[in-house]
Design a protein around this motif. Structure first.
Motif, short mmCIF file in Angstrom:
data_model
loop_
_atom_site.label_atom_id
_atom_site.label_comp_id
_atom_site.label_asym_id
_atom_site.label_seq_id
_atom_site.Cartn_x
_atom_site.Cartn_y
_atom_site.Cartn_z
N ALA A 98 74.32 6.47 63.06
CA ALA A 98 75.81 5.76 63.39
C ALA A 98 76.07 4.20 63.38
CB ALA A 98 76.13 6.22 64.69
N VAL A 99 76.90 4.14 62.35
CA VAL A 99 77.05 2.14 62.61
C VAL A 99 78.51 1.92 63.09
CG1 VAL A 99 76.61 0.06 61.02
CG2 VAL A 99 75.23 2.56 60.29
N ILE A 100 78.39 0.42 63.63
CA ILE A 100 78.76 0.14 64.78
C ILE A 100 79.70 -1.51 63.82
CG2 ILE A 100 80.28 -0.44 66.09
CD1 ILE A 100 79.32 1.09 67.85
N PHE A 101 80.12 -1.61 62.78
CA PHE A 101 80.61 -2.73 62.66
C PHE A 101 81.36 -3.76 63.00
CE2 PHE A 101 79.14 -0.52 58.54
CZ PHE A 101 77.71 -1.81 57.78
N ARG A 121 69.94 1.16 47.07
CA ARG A 121 69.53 0.98 49.02
C ARG A 121 69.06 0.46 49.79
NH1 ARG A 121 68.14 6.52 46.39
NH2 ARG A 121 66.41 6.38 47.12
N LEU A 122 68.33 -0.46 49.48
CA LEU A 122 67.02 -0.92 50.03
C LEU A 122 67.95 -2.46 50.24
CD1 LEU A 122 63.14 -0.26 49.06
CD2 LEU A 122 64.78 0.47 51.27
N ASP A 123 68.45 -2.69 49.24
CA ASP A 123 69.20 -4.09 49.63
C ASP A 123 70.99 -3.92 50.26
OD1 ASP A 123 70.90 -6.71 48.59
OD2 ASP A 123 71.70 -5.55 47.92
N ILE A 128 73.11 -3.71 55.50
CA ILE A 128 73.80 -3.71 56.29
C ILE A 128 73.75 -3.91 58.36
CG2 ILE A 128 74.07 -0.91 58.03
CD1 ILE A 128 74.18 -0.70 54.76
N ARG A 129 72.41 -4.14 57.55
CA ARG A 129 71.96 -4.21 59.13
C ARG A 129 71.81 -5.45 59.74
NH1 ARG A 129 67.97 -0.94 61.22
NH2 ARG A 129 67.09 1.26 60.38
N ALA A 130 71.81 -6.60 59.21
CA ALA A 130 72.78 -7.92 58.70
C ALA A 130 73.79 -7.68 59.24
CB ALA A 130 72.45 -8.92 57.58
N ALA A 200 79.63 5.88 54.84
CA ALA A 200 78.69 5.48 53.32
C ALA A 200 77.54 5.01 53.84
CB ALA A 200 79.25 4.77 52.50
N ALA A 201 77.76 3.56 54.87
CA ALA A 201 76.72 3.18 55.94
C ALA A 201 76.01 3.79 56.32
CB ALA A 201 77.26 1.85 56.10
N ALA A 202 75.72 4.72 57.10
CA ALA A 202 75.41 5.41 57.96
C ALA A 202 74.78 6.18 56.98
CB ALA A 202 76.54 6.39 59.01
N SER A 203 74.91 6.89 55.89
CA SER A 203 73.97 7.85 55.36
C SER A 203 73.17 6.55 54.83
CB SER A 203 75.23 8.10 53.65
OG SER A 203 75.76 7.27 52.72
N ILE A 204 73.86 5.93 54.47
CA ILE A 204 71.79 4.60 53.65
C ILE A 204 71.37 4.82 54.25
CG2 ILE A 204 71.87 2.51 52.64
CD1 ILE A 204 74.50 2.50 51.31
N VAL A 205 71.65 3.98 55.70
CA VAL A 205 70.88 3.37 56.53
C VAL A 205 70.04 5.28 57.40
CG1 VAL A 205 70.51 3.15 59.58
CG2 VAL A 205 72.25 2.19 57.94
N ALA A 206 70.10 6.24 57.00
CA ALA A 206 69.53 7.45 57.67
C ALA A 206 69.09 7.54 56.46
CB ALA A 206 70.63 8.40 57.32
N LYS A 207 68.88 7.55 55.00
CA LYS A 207 67.93 7.93 53.74
C LYS A 207 66.93 7.16 54.32
CE LYS A 207 67.08 9.37 49.97
NZ LYS A 207 66.19 10.60 49.50
#
Length: 317
Positions: A98-101, A121-123, A128-130, A200-207
């Motif tokens: 779950a991601v909140i911006f 994905r890594l980039d 996203i985390r930043a 989409a951001a959540a899918s990247i973090v989860a993956k």
């Protein structure tokens, strides 16, 4: 800036736009297009492609952010995108994020994790985390998948991801389903990881999180190659299960595991082998007729699997 371009040398123009993120305006393109120098025309052609690519990305990103912007304008600050990964593999947990911006966040290149290669994905995960206000990770373990089925395990992982957020979401955007037991309003989107920014951001973090976890599990169970296929049903993985049997992180409730381990009837494997090599319509029709005649000698799950294989072979012809 565009008005000065005609006074610059070709080398100076090339240096000005050397950085991939250097802004290219329509005014600058018009100036370069009218410049008679051959070298400038080459620069113009390259920059025109960059401008068109950037414009397409801008349009795509605007569409993906549409729902978030509606909520942000309405004063809803904490919008959580939620998605899960790992529903299809034969091994390993389901992971949700779950991601909140912060309101009005924009990040280029955010897309369904399946459309991005490893480097992208890594980039994207790093950015996203930043930028994110909050990120939560939820896990449904293999035992839970086997107990409640993988669909419900996915819902469980997503609810846990929301619960792991350090701030409560005011609104939830989720891919393809509604998460039970969540107090915040929800909107679900079919194929949301490809059309909504936060999902989409959540899918990247989860993956990326699940891939790292499967790399760690590969060291504990080195016979299966989890670092390469992440638990998905590749030919390599299937061969490893046949050779070594399932390990502690295989989803033994999946009937395909039982099939790979030779737990189906000899008649099933006979039909399956002939279906795999049938190349003509007459062969498939004969097998279809024979399968109907032998239905009583096969278990229900064996019939269902053979019918699925047969249907796929018909479509492939």
């Amino acid at each position: 800036m565009a008005s000065t371009l005609t006074r610059l040398s070709i080398a100076e123009i090339r240096e000005r736009y050397a950085r991939a993120d250097a802004p290219v305006t329509p005014q600058a393109l018009n100036k370069l297009k009218r410049d008679p120098r051959h070298g400038v025309r080459q620069i113009y052609a390259a920059l025109k492609k960059r401008y068109e690519r950037d414009s397409a990305e801008r349009t795509r990103l605007d569409a993906m952010l549409n729902f978030e912007r509606v909520l942000w304008r309405a004063g809803v600050q904490h919008v959580a995108g939620v998605d899960e990964v790992g529903m299809g593999p034969l091994a390993g947990p389901v992971i949700a994020a779950a991601v909140i911006f912060p309101a009005h966040t924009e990040l280029a290149g955010i897309d369904d994790s399946k459309r991005l290669d490893l480097e992208q994905r890594l980039d994207a995960e790093r950015r996203i985390r930043a930028a994110a206000t909050a990120i939560g990770i939820g896990v449904a373990e293999v035992a839970e998948i086997d107990s409640v089925n993988v669909y419900n395990a996915g819902l469980l992982a997503m609810r846990r991801a929301l619960g792991a957020l350090p701030i409560p979401p005011q609104h939830v955007l989720v891919d393809a389903r509604t998460i039970p037991g969540v107090d915040a309003p929800q909107n679900c989107f079919n194929k949301g990881d490809g059309i909504d920014f936060s999902i989409a951001a959540a899918s990247i973090v989860a993956k990326t999180h699940r891939d790292r976890l499967m790399d760690e599990l590969a060291a504990q169970f080195p016979l299966y190659g989890f670092e390469r296929h992440k638990g998905y049903s590749t030919p390599e993985h299937q061969a490893a299960i046949r050779a070594h049997g399932p390990c502690a992180i295989h989803r033994t409730s999946f009937t395909f595991i039982r099939e790979l381990c030779g737990e189906y009837s000899p008649l099933f494997y006979d039909f399956k082998g002939r279906l795999d090599v049938a190349a003509a319509r007459a062969d498939l029709q004969a097998l279809d007729d024979e399968l109907a005649a032998c239905a009583g000698a096969l278990a229900e799950h064996e019939q269902r699997k053979l019918r699925l294989v047969l249907s796929r072979r018909w479509k492939a012809l």
